[in-house]
Motif scaffolding. Structure first.
Motif, short mmCIF file in Angstrom:
data_model
loop_
_atom_site.label_atom_id
_atom_site.label_comp_id
_atom_site.label_asym_id
_atom_site.label_seq_id
_atom_site.Cartn_x
_atom_site.Cartn_y
_atom_site.Cartn_z
N THR A 20 -84.50 53.62 -51.27
CA THR A 20 -83.82 52.56 -52.03
C THR A 20 -84.80 51.45 -52.40
O THR A 20 -84.83 50.99 -53.55
N ALA A 21 -85.60 51.02 -51.42
CA ALA A 21 -86.57 49.95 -51.67
C ALA A 21 -87.60 50.38 -52.71
O ALA A 21 -87.93 49.61 -53.63
N LEU A 22 -88.11 51.61 -52.60
CA LEU A 22 -89.12 52.10 -53.55
C LEU A 22 -88.55 52.20 -54.96
O LEU A 22 -89.22 51.85 -55.95
N SER A 23 -87.32 52.70 -55.07
CA SER A 23 -86.69 52.82 -56.39
C SER A 23 -86.52 51.46 -57.04
O SER A 23 -86.82 51.28 -58.23
N GLU A 35 -76.08 42.67 -42.07
CA GLU A 35 -76.75 41.54 -42.72
C GLU A 35 -78.26 41.62 -42.51
O GLU A 35 -79.03 41.33 -43.42
N SER A 36 -78.68 42.03 -41.33
CA SER A 36 -80.11 42.17 -41.07
C SER A 36 -80.73 43.26 -41.95
O SER A 36 -81.83 43.09 -42.49
N GLU A 37 -80.00 44.36 -42.13
CA GLU A 37 -80.50 45.44 -42.99
C GLU A 37 -80.56 44.99 -44.44
O GLU A 37 -81.50 45.33 -45.18
N HIS A 42 -88.30 39.14 -36.86
CA HIS A 42 -87.65 40.35 -36.33
C HIS A 42 -86.53 40.84 -37.25
O HIS A 42 -85.45 41.22 -36.80
N THR A 43 -86.82 40.83 -38.55
CA THR A 43 -85.86 41.29 -39.55
C THR A 43 -86.32 42.63 -40.13
O THR A 43 -87.12 42.68 -41.06
N GLU A 44 -85.86 43.72 -39.53
CA GLU A 44 -86.20 45.07 -40.00
C GLU A 44 -87.72 45.24 -40.21
O GLU A 44 -88.15 45.72 -41.27
N PRO A 45 -88.55 44.86 -39.25
CA PRO A 45 -90.00 44.91 -39.47
C PRO A 45 -90.53 46.30 -39.77
O PRO A 45 -91.45 46.46 -40.57
N GLN A 46 -89.95 47.31 -39.13
CA GLN A 46 -90.44 48.67 -39.34
C GLN A 46 -90.17 49.15 -40.77
O GLN A 46 -91.04 49.75 -41.41
N SER A 51 -91.31 55.24 -37.24
CA SER A 51 -90.20 56.05 -37.73
C SER A 51 -89.76 55.48 -39.07
O SER A 51 -89.82 54.26 -39.28
N ILE A 52 -89.34 56.34 -39.95
CA ILE A 52 -88.97 55.91 -41.31
C ILE A 52 -87.50 56.20 -41.55
O ILE A 52 -87.02 57.31 -41.33
N ASP A 53 -86.79 55.18 -41.99
CA ASP A 53 -85.41 55.35 -42.45
C ASP A 53 -85.50 55.68 -43.93
O ASP A 53 -85.66 54.79 -44.77
#
Length: 302
Positions: free
Chosen positions: A220-223, A86-88, A270-274, A212-214
């Motif tokens: 997905t976000a960029l697309s 859910e956080s992701e 603190h929701t996926e800040p990176q 670090s980059i997932d």
């Protein structure tokens, strides 16, 4: 004017902010608050004071809601496929469902269409801010186990200066209250808003640290943000009874990068800040490639 000569001045201003922050290390929150709570509300006030309200406002609202909820729905489907937590999922919503039509989109429309397109751009900016301060805060808080998304969103709405600027502008217009000699002062403050928010974005980008980059989440976000969003926008606006320039502005605005405010929300809750920070930075840089394509296709075929 070519697309390159339109984008270069915008990224030049972003770059000035970036370099200034590199050496001066200013407190960007102060500048951001100055723009958010003082300059932009005057810009919004002037727009709503001078512009007549018509049916196009309703269509702009429907467009913003339709685009946002369509992207959230796609994110939810992809999250099930990828088995995101859910956080992701909430982090991906923040990365892809909210456009940067304040720091980026409004100046871009000014360069593309001149002052004639600014009224539409500013209305869209207000609507986007309303969405970010409700749905954006909701999903940022929802992705954190320590906060109540609904209550956090309500608190954020009460602190939205843009909306108050719009309301006061409408009241002054409906009550036919003249500004008199202070109109020049309003213009000075309003005209300062665009350059300040552009420089501030450059500074904010400098402050983003990507440890670090997932790549799966980032791609997905960029697309979704840079490619799928303008396609969805085109499908929505092409059936709307608004003029051609308004349709073009709505599609181009949809192709702007991830909103910088979502990074602040992600860090705060603190929701996926990176991942959200990475999406903001990389989508802004990537728009140098994607935005000219969207502008060309939109202004040629719409």
């Amino acid at each position: 004017m070519s697309i390159v000569t339109i984008l270069l001045p915008i990224f030049f201003v972003f770059g000035v902010g970036y370099i200034a922050q590199r050496f001066l290390k200013l407190e960007t929150k102060v500048l951001s608050n100055l723009a958010l709570y003082v300059l932009v509300p005057f810009l919004v006030f002037r727009t709503f004071y001078e512009q007549e309200i018509d049916s196009s406002y309703g269509y702009l609202s429907l467009y913003m809601l339709g685009l946002c909820f369509a992207l959230i729905a796609i994110v939810s489907i992809l999250s099930k496929i990828y088995r995101f937590t859910e956080s992701e999922r909430c982090g991906l919503v923040l990365s892809s469902a909210f456009m940067n039509n304040g720091n980026y989109g409004t100046p871009l429309i000014l360069f593309l269409f001149g002052t004639v397109g600014m009224d539409t751009a500013i209305v869209l900016m207000v609507l986007q801010q309303l969405l970010m301060s409700t749905l954006g805060v909701y999903y940022a808080a929802k992705g954190s186990p320590d906060h109540d998304g609904f209550k956090a969103a309500l608190r954020a709405v009460r602190r939205m200066p843009m909306v108050y600027g719009a309301i006061i502008g409408l009241l002054f217009q409906w009550l036919h209250i003249p500004l008199g000699t202070i109109a020049g002062g309003v213009d000075l403050i309003a005209d300062a808003a665009i350059p300040v928010i552009m420089v501030t974005l450059g500074m904010q980008l400098r402050n983003i640290t990507v440890k670090s980059i997932d790549w799966k989440k980032l791609s997905t976000a960029l697309s979704l943000k840079l490619m799928i969003a303008p396609i969805i926008a085109a499908c929505i606006v092409l059936v709307m009874p608004v003029d051609t320039m308004t349709k073009q502005i709505m599609i181009i605005m949809a192709a702007t990068p991830t909103a910088a405010n979502t990074t602040m929300y992600a860090i705060q809750f603190h929701t996926e800040p990176q991942n959200v920070s990475s999406a903001t930075l990389v989508s802004t840089l990537s728009s140098l490639v994607t935005m000219p394509v969207v502008i060309y296709l939109t202004t040629t075929f719409v």
